[in-house]
Design a protein around this motif. Structure first.
Motif, PDB file in Angstrom:
ATOM      1  N   VAL A   1       0.859  -1.183   0.000  1.00 29.57           N
ATOM      2  CA  VAL A   1       0.000   0.000   0.000  1.00 29.57           C
ATOM      3  C   VAL A   1       0.895   1.232   0.000  1.00 29.57           C
ATOM      4  O   VAL A   1       1.709   1.403   0.903  1.00 29.57           O
ATOM      5  N   VAL A   2       0.731   2.068  -1.030  1.00 28.30           N
ATOM      6  CA  VAL A   2       1.497   3.310  -1.140  1.00 28.30           C
ATOM      7  C   VAL A   2       0.525   4.462  -0.929  1.00 28.30           C
ATOM      8  O   VAL A   2      -0.505   4.543  -1.595  1.00 28.30           O
ATOM      9  N   ASP A   3       0.875   5.360  -0.010  1.00 25.24           N
ATOM     10  CA  ASP A   3       0.012   6.495   0.301  1.00 25.24           C
ATOM     11  C   ASP A   3       0.724   7.792  -0.097  1.00 25.24           C
ATOM     12  O   ASP A   3       1.727   8.157   0.532  1.00 25.24           O
ATOM     13  N   GLN A   4       0.230   8.440  -1.150  1.00 29.74           N
ATOM     14  CA  GLN A   4       0.737   9.733  -1.605  1.00 29.74           C
ATOM     15  C   GLN A   4       2.238   9.724  -1.925  1.00 29.74           C
ATOM     16  O   GLN A   4       2.911  10.742  -1.801  1.00 29.74           O
ATOM     17  N   ARG A   5       2.778   8.563  -2.258  1.00 31.23           N
ATOM     18  CA  ARG A   5       4.215   8.396  -2.545  1.00 31.23           C
ATOM     19  C   ARG A   5       5.083   8.867  -1.375  1.00 31.23           C
ATOM     20  O   ARG A   5       6.247   9.188  -1.535  1.00 31.23           O
ATOM     21  N   GLU A   6       4.510   8.888  -0.167  1.00 29.27           N
ATOM     22  CA  GLU A   6       5.233   9.312   1.026  1.00 29.27           C
ATOM     23  C   GLU A   6       5.384   8.203   2.055  1.00 29.27           C
ATOM     24  O   GLU A   6       6.277   8.258   2.889  1.00 29.27           O
ATOM     25  N   SER A   7       4.506   7.231   2.016  1.00 25.25           N
ATOM     26  CA  SER A   7       4.620   6.108   2.948  1.00 25.25           C
ATOM     27  C   SER A   7       4.196   4.821   2.255  1.00 25.25           C
ATOM     28  O   SER A   7       3.351   4.835   1.358  1.00 25.25           O
ATOM     29  N   VAL A   8       4.822   3.724   2.689  1.00 26.67           N
ATOM     30  CA  VAL A   8       4.556   2.417   2.102  1.00 26.67           C
ATOM     31  C   VAL A   8       4.374   1.415   3.239  1.00 26.67           C
ATOM     32  O   VAL A   8       5.194   1.365   4.159  1.00 26.67           O
ATOM     33  N   ALA A   9       3.303   0.649   3.165  1.00 27.52           N
ATOM     34  CA  ALA A   9       3.058  -0.437   4.114  1.00 27.52           C
ATOM     35  C   ALA A   9       3.100  -1.739   3.329  1.00 27.52           C
ATOM     36  O   ALA A   9       2.398  -1.891   2.324  1.00 27.52           O
ATOM     37  N   ILE A  10       3.942  -2.666   3.769  1.00 26.70           N
ATOM     38  CA  ILE A  10       4.132  -3.927   3.060  1.00 26.70           C
ATOM     39  C   ILE A  10       3.886  -5.069   4.027  1.00 26.70           C
ATOM     40  O   ILE A  10       4.374  -5.048   5.163  1.00 26.70           O
ATOM     41  N   THR A  11       3.139  -6.074   3.599  1.00 24.87           N
ATOM     42  CA  THR A  11       2.989  -7.313   4.353  1.00 24.87           C
ATOM     43  C   THR A  11       3.512  -8.453   3.491  1.00 24.87           C
ATOM     44  O   THR A  11       3.710  -8.298   2.291  1.00 24.87           O
ATOM     45  N   GLY A  12       3.745  -9.590   4.095  1.00 33.44           N
ATOM     46  CA  GLY A  12       4.311 -10.723   3.376  1.00 33.44           C
ATOM     47  C   GLY A  12       5.818 -10.628   3.265  1.00 33.44           C
ATOM     48  O   GLY A  12       6.423 -11.267   2.407  1.00 33.44           O
ATOM     49  N   VAL A  13       6.434  -9.831   4.135  1.00 33.49           N
ATOM     50  CA  VAL A  13       7.884  -9.647   4.120  1.00 33.49           C
ATOM     51  C   VAL A  13       8.551 -10.798   4.860  1.00 33.49           C
ATOM     52  O   VAL A  13       8.223 -11.076   6.015  1.00 33.49           O
ATOM     53  N   LEU A  14       9.470 -11.469   4.185  1.00 34.79           N
ATOM     54  CA  LEU A  14      10.207 -12.575   4.797  1.00 34.79           C
ATOM     55  C   LEU A  14      11.513 -12.106   5.421  1.00 34.79           C
ATOM     56  O   LEU A  14      11.954 -12.649   6.429  1.00 34.79           O
ATOM     57  N   ASP A  15      12.130 -11.083   4.808  1.00 33.03           N
ATOM     58  CA  ASP A  15      13.426 -10.611   5.278  1.00 33.03           C
ATOM     59  C   ASP A  15      13.725  -9.255   4.660  1.00 33.03           C
ATOM     60  O   ASP A  15      13.268  -8.961   3.559  1.00 33.03           O
ATOM     61  N   VAL A  16      14.495  -8.435   5.361  1.00 30.91           N
ATOM     62  CA  VAL A  16      15.005  -7.188   4.801  1.00 30.91           C
ATOM     63  C   VAL A  16      16.467  -7.432   4.480  1.00 30.91           C
ATOM     64  O   VAL A  16      17.263  -7.765   5.351  1.00 30.91           O
ATOM     65  N   VAL A  17      16.809  -7.294   3.208  1.00 30.46           N
ATOM     66  CA  VAL A  17      18.153  -7.587   2.738  1.00 30.46           C
ATOM     67  C   VAL A  17      19.071  -6.395   2.977  1.00 30.46           C
ATOM     68  O   VAL A  17      20.171  -6.546   3.492  1.00 30.46           O
ATOM     69  N   SER A  18      18.614  -5.201   2.614  1.00 33.29           N
ATOM     70  CA  SER A  18      19.411  -3.999   2.832  1.00 33.29           C
ATOM     71  C   SER A  18      18.497  -2.787   2.826  1.00 33.29           C
ATOM     72  O   SER A  18      17.395  -2.823   2.275  1.00 33.29           O
ATOM     73  N   PHE A  19      18.984  -1.714   3.443  1.00 33.47           N
ATOM     74  CA  PHE A  19      18.247  -0.465   3.382  1.00 33.47           C
ATOM     75  C   PHE A  19      19.186   0.698   3.659  1.00 33.47           C
ATOM     76  O   PHE A  19      20.159   0.580   4.392  1.00 33.47           O
ATOM     77  N   ASP A  20      18.898   1.803   3.014  1.00 25.07           N
ATOM     78  CA  ASP A  20      19.543   3.076   3.291  1.00 25.07           C
ATOM     79  C   ASP A  20      18.550   4.163   2.879  1.00 25.07           C
ATOM     80  O   ASP A  20      17.385   3.863   2.610  1.00 25.07           O
ATOM     81  N   GLU A  21      18.985   5.402   2.837  1.00 26.00           N
ATOM     82  CA  GLU A  21      18.063   6.501   2.552  1.00 26.00           C
ATOM     83  C   GLU A  21      17.591   6.551   1.098  1.00 26.00           C
ATOM     84  O   GLU A  21      16.654   7.262   0.781  1.00 26.00           O
ATOM     85  N   GLU A  22      18.225   5.766   0.220  1.00 19.52           N
ATOM     86  CA  GLU A  22      17.848   5.790  -1.194  1.00 19.52           C
ATOM     87  C   GLU A  22      17.236   4.489  -1.696  1.00 19.52           C
ATOM     88  O   GLU A  22      16.634   4.474  -2.764  1.00 19.52           O
TER      89      GLU A  22
END
Length: 93
Positions: free
Chosen positions: A13-34
């Motif tokens: 679910v993307v709201d106004q291209r400002e927030s994202v809610a995701i379900t069904g996530v098995l793992d977070v591989v990597s993340f940074d500000e971009e």
């Protein structure tokens, strides 16, 4: 006896291209500000943008909430994310 996780069905679910809610996530591989890369039950999901922040992550329920400026969302069927150990997997091993 190993504890069984109950991950919800995949939903994005993307709201106004400002927030994202995701379900069904098995793992977070990597993340940074971009970029945020996560493994979902529907494939590897790559979210790109600016000033991205993970506001909540619950791998037991498979939910991930991100806020920031969303530029693109892409699914990859196969890729390096599925073969490498995740960042959280390395930290909490």
């Amino acid at each position: 006896m190993p504890e069984e996780r109950r991950v919800a069905k995949h939903r994005l679910v993307v709201d106004q291209r400002e927030s994202v809610a995701i379900t069904g996530v098995l793992d977070v591989v990597s993340f940074d500000e971009e970029q945020v890369v996560c493994d979902t039950d529907m494939g590897v999901l790559v979210l790109r943008g600016a000033n991205l922040h993970v506001s909540s992550l619950n791998l037991d329920s498979g939910s991930l909430d991100i806020f920031g400026e969303v530029a693109s969302i892409n699914y990859e069927e196969q890729g390096p994310a599925r073969s490498k150990a995740s960042l959280f997997g390395k930290i909490f091993k």
